[in-house]
Enzyme design. Structure first.
Site, short mmCIF file in Angstrom:
data_model
loop_
_atom_site.label_atom_id
_atom_site.label_comp_id
_atom_site.label_asym_id
_atom_site.label_seq_id
_atom_site.Cartn_x
_atom_site.Cartn_y
_atom_site.Cartn_z
N ASP A 130 0.83 -1.20 0.00
CA ASP A 130 0.00 0.00 0.00
C ASP A 130 0.87 1.26 0.00
O ASP A 130 0.62 2.21 -0.74
CB ASP A 130 -0.91 -0.02 1.22
CG ASP A 130 -1.73 1.25 1.36
OD1 ASP A 130 -2.61 1.49 0.51
OD2 ASP A 130 -1.50 2.01 2.32
N GLU A 179 -2.17 -5.21 -3.83
CA GLU A 179 -1.23 -4.44 -3.00
C GLU A 179 -0.13 -5.34 -2.45
O GLU A 179 1.04 -4.94 -2.38
CB GLU A 179 -1.97 -3.75 -1.86
CG GLU A 179 -2.85 -2.61 -2.32
CD GLU A 179 -3.60 -1.95 -1.18
OE1 GLU A 179 -4.01 -0.80 -1.33
OE2 GLU A 179 -3.80 -2.61 -0.13
#
Length: 238
Positions: A50, A121
């Site tokens: 992320d 992610e």
């Protein structure tokens, strides 16, 4: 997941990750809990990915889009939203490669947007760990190419209801929409909708209720971004 299936996925992704690192990126916590000897879940890789994803997209927008900070923030939020990343994951066929526990599998987790975006992610995090930032940034630019090109052209489709919903979910909250008014003749109706989130409110108007909801969500979402508001609910009283 067999070696041949892993190799096929590596070709689709354009990566050369060690098999176990690739498996970890696809291993949901439900699977890790049911198979404790096979390795940890993808949650830590997701956390890392992320941050890398946001940096890579921020760098790209900074270098290619001559917009002020506020607009760049909005563009980035649209590009890295959970719904947008889930669509990328679906296009890559990640749903068929996820490692899920029995309960998650039976409840339809393989097509759940949150799990798919988390897996993407985690893959970014895995590429970063194995090959470094430049390789991870190339991975991001390659797989988010369409969204990045639209951003550079000033044409990012922003679903503010989804963006607001995702922002609220991060804090265990839920936006509430209320139709306040419908006025005008049938062929020229105007609806007014209010959205409320943890005491914060915004109004939106539109010819359709959906349009009014989107406008209300846009106003509240941008208000939250501009103020860097803390959406966390207040602590429970003893």
């Amino acid at each position: 997941m067999g070696e041949r299936k892993l190799a096929d996925l590596q070709r689709i992704l354009g990566t050369h990750l060690p098999p176990e690192l690739l498996r970890q990126a696809l291993r949901h916590s439900s699977y890790a809990n049911e198979h404790p000897g096979e390795g940890e879940s993808n949650e830590r890789l997701e956390f890392l990915g992320d941050a890398v994803l946001n940096l890579a997209v921020s760098e790209y927008l900074y270098r290619t889009c001559p917009h002020p900070e506020g607009e760049l923030t909005q563009l980035r939020a649209a590009i890295v939203s959970g719904s947008a990343l889930a669509e990328v994951a679906r296009d890559l066929g990640l749903s068929s490669h996820l490692l899920l526990g029995r309960g998650e599998e039976e409840s339809g987790g393989r097509e759940r947007s949150s799990l798919l975006s988390d897996a993407f992610e985690a893959l970014v995090g895995a590429v970063f760990l194995h090959e470094g930032y430049e390789a991870a940034a190339r991975f991001v630019r390659h797989h988010l190419r369409s969204a990045l090109d639209r951003a550079r052209a000033g044409d990012v489709r922003r679903d503010y209801k989804t963006l607001l919903q995702e922002e609220a979910q991060r804090h265990g909250l839920r936006p509430v929409y209320t139709l306040l008014e419908a006025r005008g003749a049938d062929h020229a109706r105007e609806f007014t909708v209010q959205v409320e989130l943890n005491g914060r409110k915004a109004l939106g108007k539109g010819r359709r209720i959906k349009d009014a909801e989107q406008e209300a969500a846009r106003r509240l979402y941008l208000q939250i971004l501009a103020s860097d508001a803390d959406l966390s609910p207040p602590p429970a009283l003893p």
